[in-house]
Design a protein around this motif. Sequence first.
Motif, mmCIF file in Angstrom:
data_model
loop_
_atom_site.group_PDB
_atom_site.id
_atom_site.type_symbol
_atom_site.label_atom_id
_atom_site.label_comp_id
_atom_site.label_asym_id
_atom_site.label_seq_id
_atom_site.Cartn_x
_atom_site.Cartn_y
_atom_site.Cartn_z
ATOM 1 N N GLN A 57 -1.415 -0.491 -7.380
ATOM 2 C CA GLN A 57 -1.670 -1.822 -7.168
ATOM 3 C C GLN A 57 -1.463 -2.682 -8.140
ATOM 4 O O GLN A 57 -1.208 -3.838 -8.261
ATOM 5 C CB GLN A 57 -3.265 -1.634 -6.517
ATOM 6 C CG GLN A 57 -3.393 -1.147 -5.453
ATOM 7 C CD GLN A 57 -3.203 -1.858 -4.297
ATOM 8 O OE1 GLN A 57 -2.909 -3.018 -4.304
ATOM 9 N NE2 GLN A 57 -3.163 -1.259 -2.978
ATOM 10 N N GLN A 58 -2.166 -2.123 -9.301
ATOM 11 C CA GLN A 58 -2.190 -3.082 -10.549
ATOM 12 C C GLN A 58 -0.800 -3.337 -10.990
ATOM 13 O O GLN A 58 -0.517 -4.774 -11.401
ATOM 14 C CB GLN A 58 -2.870 -2.082 -11.641
ATOM 15 C CG GLN A 58 -3.199 -2.843 -12.878
ATOM 16 C CD GLN A 58 -3.677 -1.828 -13.864
ATOM 17 O OE1 GLN A 58 -4.218 -0.715 -13.590
ATOM 18 N NE2 GLN A 58 -3.652 -1.943 -15.134
ATOM 19 N N LEU A 59 0.268 -2.452 -10.799
ATOM 20 C CA LEU A 59 1.431 -2.717 -11.255
ATOM 21 C C LEU A 59 2.285 -3.615 -10.140
ATOM 22 O O LEU A 59 3.209 -4.255 -10.630
ATOM 23 C CB LEU A 59 2.215 -1.488 -11.718
ATOM 24 C CG LEU A 59 1.965 -0.696 -12.799
ATOM 25 C CD1 LEU A 59 2.759 0.769 -12.695
ATOM 26 C CD2 LEU A 59 2.145 -1.389 -13.751
ATOM 27 N N GLY A 60 1.915 -3.798 -9.143
ATOM 28 C CA GLY A 60 2.554 -4.935 -8.380
ATOM 29 C C GLY A 60 3.897 -4.407 -7.891
ATOM 30 O O GLY A 60 4.023 -3.236 -7.620
ATOM 31 N N GLU A 71 0.752 -1.249 0.094
ATOM 32 C CA GLU A 71 -0.160 0.003 0.247
ATOM 33 C C GLU A 71 0.772 1.208 -0.076
ATOM 34 O O GLU A 71 1.848 1.252 0.413
ATOM 35 C CB GLU A 71 -0.892 -0.070 1.038
ATOM 36 C CG GLU A 71 -2.113 -0.849 1.195
ATOM 37 C CD GLU A 71 -2.921 -1.224 2.150
ATOM 38 O OE1 GLU A 71 -2.686 -0.440 3.062
ATOM 39 O OE2 GLU A 71 -3.819 -1.953 2.248
ATOM 40 N N GLN A 77 3.197 2.175 -23.474
ATOM 41 C CA GLN A 77 3.205 0.977 -22.780
ATOM 42 C C GLN A 77 3.948 0.960 -21.261
ATOM 43 O O GLN A 77 5.343 1.350 -21.492
ATOM 44 C CB GLN A 77 3.387 -0.286 -23.315
ATOM 45 C CG GLN A 77 2.790 -0.877 -24.517
ATOM 46 C CD GLN A 77 1.527 -1.148 -24.428
ATOM 47 O OE1 GLN A 77 1.170 -1.924 -23.580
ATOM 48 N NE2 GLN A 77 0.797 -0.809 -25.344
ATOM 49 N N THR A 87 6.266 -4.064 -9.869
ATOM 50 C CA THR A 87 6.999 -3.287 -11.334
ATOM 51 C C THR A 87 7.922 -2.012 -10.643
ATOM 52 O O THR A 87 7.048 -1.122 -9.890
ATOM 53 C CB THR A 87 6.141 -2.964 -12.078
ATOM 54 O OG1 THR A 87 5.397 -3.980 -12.576
ATOM 55 C CG2 THR A 87 6.932 -2.507 -13.411
ATOM 56 N N GLU A 147 -2.863 5.479 -6.682
ATOM 57 C CA GLU A 147 -2.868 4.257 -5.957
ATOM 58 C C GLU A 147 -3.461 3.004 -6.669
ATOM 59 O O GLU A 147 -2.706 1.993 -6.615
ATOM 60 C CB GLU A 147 -3.817 4.534 -4.653
ATOM 61 C CG GLU A 147 -3.542 3.491 -3.633
ATOM 62 C CD GLU A 147 -4.341 3.829 -2.405
ATOM 63 O OE1 GLU A 147 -4.083 3.319 -1.232
ATOM 64 O OE2 GLU A 147 -4.954 5.009 -2.262
ATOM 65 N N SER A 148 -4.339 3.098 -7.443
ATOM 66 C CA SER A 148 -4.810 1.950 -8.222
ATOM 67 C C SER A 148 -3.817 1.375 -9.172
ATOM 68 O O SER A 148 -3.812 0.324 -9.335
ATOM 69 C CB SER A 148 -6.287 2.111 -8.571
ATOM 70 O OG SER A 148 -6.345 2.910 -9.657
ATOM 71 N N LYS A 149 -3.301 2.433 -9.722
ATOM 72 C CA LYS A 149 -2.157 2.156 -10.519
ATOM 73 C C LYS A 149 -0.924 1.189 -9.954
ATOM 74 O O LYS A 149 -0.422 0.360 -10.585
ATOM 75 C CB LYS A 149 -1.610 3.296 -11.666
ATOM 76 C CG LYS A 149 -0.727 2.875 -12.777
ATOM 77 C CD LYS A 149 -1.421 1.762 -13.916
ATOM 78 C CE LYS A 149 -2.319 2.406 -14.658
ATOM 79 N NZ LYS A 149 -3.094 1.671 -15.457
#
Length: 387
Positions: A173-176, A129, A157, A178, A169-171
């Motif tokens: 989360q999505q990228l983990g 988080e 990309q 990376t 924040e949600s991006k």
Amino acid sequence: MKRVGVIGGGQLAWMMTGAAEALGIEIVVQTPSPTDPAVEFAADAIFAPIDDPAATAELATRCDVITFENEFINLEALKPLAEQKICFRPRLEALAPLLDKYDQRCYLRDLGLPVPRFFALEAVTSTGELDYSSPALPTQLGLPVVMKARRCGYDGQGTFILKDREALESKLQQLGQTPVLLEEFIPFERELAVIAARSVSGEIVIYPVVETQQEEQVCRRVLVPADISPAVAAEIEAIAHTLLNSLQAVGVFGIELFLTNTGKVLVNEVSPRTHNSGHFTLDACDTSQFEQHLRAVSGLPLGNPSLRCGGAVMVNLLGYEYSHNDYFAKRQQLNQLPKSHVHWYGKAESRPGRKLGHVTVLLESYQHSEAQLIAENVESIWYGKNG
Ligand code: ADP
């Protein structure tokens, strides 16, 4: 030098094969698939992933010098090959600061070149988080903010323009896991690019600065030459000189820049290779960027980068559907436009956003509004109602 090995066999390597013959050079590619664009036109090919060092060692036995089509290489794995005196051009040391977008920004900043404000995002807790109390959080960058994957981004990309903290924040989360870089959003007036080449002896040539137009972070059009003041052009040329000399670069490099409405120039990205923004050179210049690259890496004197017409418009033909269509009828229609040159990469498959080809239309004299209209016309033929 007669044989140039190219790591990568896509359209950039294909366009290099087109320039090789006249120079008496043979191209050998290392590329994953026999259907990749350059394979049919190369003298020899090794089918392997581009980051496979064993395949590159084999490539070295079949050529005199090795160069690159893209930057998604495994630099660490190539180092032992360089130690065995395998000749890479550009040298691995010239690529090292550029492969990771964060490292690249640091390198440019340390050289004193103008870049957007940026930092690596390390404000993520062990649970993944965002840690809002971290001083590393980009409050000072403002919103929107730009997040970029540090490695292997291309055609937008891995580049995300995020309008608020929630999106940020949600991006994340999505990228983990990376690794990412955050930078200020530049409300640029225009985007510019320049192709520069440096030879083994340190000679540098610079092509005319161009205007690039991106949609959803993907290059759609290039207008040549950019309608900029001589002072801005001189500043960009000075940036190219500083950069290529500092890297002791050999070969063609593409430099993308932002121009703000106050006339400020910022470097966005440096690519250690031929670049989409230089495709116009195939038809509009005495020496194409592909010939120039081969000249540089094989130790030949550089060619003349001047325009041999008043200007040019280059439009990328991007896929807009999933299909195996070769769009022959549309290509014919584009070919019939006055002074147009259609380049088709022969890819087996189309998918949305994939670069399938490009068209360059030559101009007798440059006028921004006319160039824009020509680009719109090409796009209306290509995309039709899909545009
Ligand atoms: P890629 O390596 O995928 O091409 P870039 O970093 O060049 O990614 O970004 C692609 C595009 O996204 C740029 O051409 C520009 O239009 C937009 N962009 C990138 N960084 C910024 C920024 N800091 N401010 C505004 N727009 C940006």
